[in-house]
Structures are given as C-alpha cells and as structure tokens.
Motif scaffolding. Structure first.
Motif, PDB file in Angstrom:
ATOM      1  N   VAL A   1       0.737  -1.146  -0.070  1.00 42.59           N
ATOM      2  CA  VAL A   1      -0.059   0.042   0.096  1.00 42.59           C
ATOM      3  C   VAL A   1       0.823   1.229  -0.036  1.00 42.59           C
ATOM      4  O   VAL A   1       0.628   2.127  -0.738  1.00 42.59           O
ATOM      5  N   VAL A   2       1.922   1.408   0.901  1.00 39.03           N
ATOM      6  CA  VAL A   2       2.700   2.398   1.004  1.00 39.03           C
ATOM      7  C   VAL A   2       3.490   2.622  -0.263  1.00 39.03           C
ATOM      8  O   VAL A   2       3.596   3.684  -0.819  1.00 39.03           O
ATOM      9  N   GLY A   3       3.950   1.278  -0.767  1.00 38.91           N
ATOM     10  CA  GLY A   3       4.939   1.407  -2.205  1.00 38.91           C
ATOM     11  C   GLY A   3       3.912   2.069  -3.168  1.00 38.91           C
ATOM     12  O   GLY A   3       4.670   2.929  -3.856  1.00 38.91           O
TER      13      GLY A   3
ATOM     14  N   LEU B   1      -3.064   8.006  -3.074  1.00 42.40           N
ATOM     15  CA  LEU B   1      -4.246   7.056  -2.531  1.00 42.40           C
ATOM     16  C   LEU B   1      -4.764   7.966  -1.389  1.00 42.40           C
ATOM     17  O   LEU B   1      -4.058   7.882  -0.476  1.00 42.40           O
ATOM     18  N   PRO B   2      -6.043   8.446  -1.167  1.00 43.59           N
ATOM     19  CA  PRO B   2      -6.282   9.170   0.029  1.00 43.59           C
ATOM     20  C   PRO B   2      -6.450   8.444   1.185  1.00 43.59           C
ATOM     21  O   PRO B   2      -6.310   8.739   2.405  1.00 43.59           O
ATOM     22  N   TRP B   3      -6.538   7.018   1.001  1.00 43.17           N
ATOM     23  CA  TRP B   3      -6.716   6.049   2.044  1.00 43.17           C
ATOM     24  C   TRP B   3      -5.527   5.128   2.468  1.00 43.17           C
ATOM     25  O   TRP B   3      -5.333   4.665   3.485  1.00 43.17           O
ATOM     26  N   ALA B   4      -4.220   5.640   2.013  1.00 42.51           N
ATOM     27  CA  ALA B   4      -3.150   4.672   1.984  1.00 42.51           C
ATOM     28  C   ALA B   4      -2.415   4.817   3.441  1.00 42.51           C
ATOM     29  O   ALA B   4      -2.016   3.929   4.160  1.00 42.51           O
ATOM     30  N   ASP B   5      -2.168   6.166   3.965  1.00 46.91           N
ATOM     31  CA  ASP B   5      -1.652   6.485   5.152  1.00 46.91           C
ATOM     32  C   ASP B   5      -2.504   5.832   6.326  1.00 46.91           C
ATOM     33  O   ASP B   5      -1.883   5.239   7.180  1.00 46.91           O
TER      34      ASP B   5
END
Length: 175
Positions: free
Chosen positions: A26-28, A41-45
C-alpha cells in the motif's frame, strides 16, 4: 499440546508477515502513484497506520515468548535461586492478570467505537480497536505456553518454537 502451540505460533507469524506485506504494498503503491501521476491514494496512510497497530498488538506475544521485551533484572539477580523462581512466578501471574484486564478493557473500548468510522476507509473503528483485545488474548496464550520454563528455569522459547533449545538472556540484554 505442542502441536497446538506450534500451529498458533506459525499462524501468528504468518498473519504478521501478511500485514507487513500489505502495508509495504500500500505504501509503495502510494509513493509510486504520487511520483508517477502526481496523485496519491487518499486512504493509504490510514491503512498503513491501522496495519501497524495490528502488527504491534499481534506481534507482542511472539516477542514475549523469546524474552524480547524490556526487563530490569537487578532485584531478581540479587535473590537466591528459590527467590528468583518465586519472583518469576509473581511476574507471570501479574502479567496474566494485566493481560486479562486489558482484554476486558479492549473489548469495552472497541464496542464503544463500533459506530464511529475511519475518515478515509470508512471502516468502523471497531475493527481498528479490536487489535487491543486480540493482541492481549494472544499475549495470554503465549504466556501460558512459556510460563513453566520461564518460572522454573528463567528461560524462554527458542525463536523456532523448539523446546529442546531455550534461550537464556544474558544480564546485559535484560538491563
């Protein structure tokens, strides 16, 4: 009983590996998208944060089995062998009581949060806060598996779960 212990340790380890893999992906992906498309991506963090919370609580039991948590042993080391066993027994009992209390508190807290949702993922916070009672329940399980060798010999399980080889932490590693 040993087979059950091995299954729990393996499943716990694989769950952590899968969560770490998901967090890395996800972070990558978010970093790649940010630099390649100028959008992220607005939800990644948020997803990475919640996976980290689950990994922390889920991994605490595996760390406990190997004696990896911080320990100050000055008083215990000053006691005779029988006194050390009594102290280790009291520590194990105290941990069991604390872990049980935290399961209870964690369940209550998670239930209170079930109607609030996370900002980006829109998940009920129940799923985030469930990490606490699940993690402390795992700590109880792992403590039950290592309590006897810890109390009697001051040893911990070997990282691979093999009983034939236990780990004695040197005094310098325990503080």
């Amino acid at each position: 009983m040993k087979k059950l212990e091995h299954i729990i340790v393996v499943l716990n380890g694989w769950a952590l590996i899968l969560m770490l893999t998901a967090m890395t992906l996800v972070v990558g992906a978010n970093i790649a998208l940010r630099y390649l498309t100028a959008h992220s991506l607005p939800w990644a963090d948020e997803a990475a944060r919640y996976l980290m919370i689950w990994m922390t609580f889920g991994g605490a039991g595996l760390v406990l089995r190997m004696g990896g948590h911080v320990a100050i042993t000055n008083l215990r080391d000053a006691l005779p062998d029988r006194g050390q066993k009594i102290m280790r027994g009291a520590i194990a009992l105290g941990l069991l009581i604390f872990f049980g209390f935290m399961v209870y508190v964690g369940i209550q807290y998670a239930q209170r949060m079930q109607y609030q949702v996370t900002p980006a993922l829109r998940l009920p916070f129940l799923y985030v806060y469930a990490a606490m009672p699940v993690g402390f329940a795992l700590l109880i399980l792992h403590l039950a598996f290592i309590a006897y060798p810890f109390i009697t010999a001051g040893s911990y399980k070997h990282p691979d779960g093999d009983d034939s080889e236990t780990t004695h932490l040197p005094d310098s590693a325990n503080g």
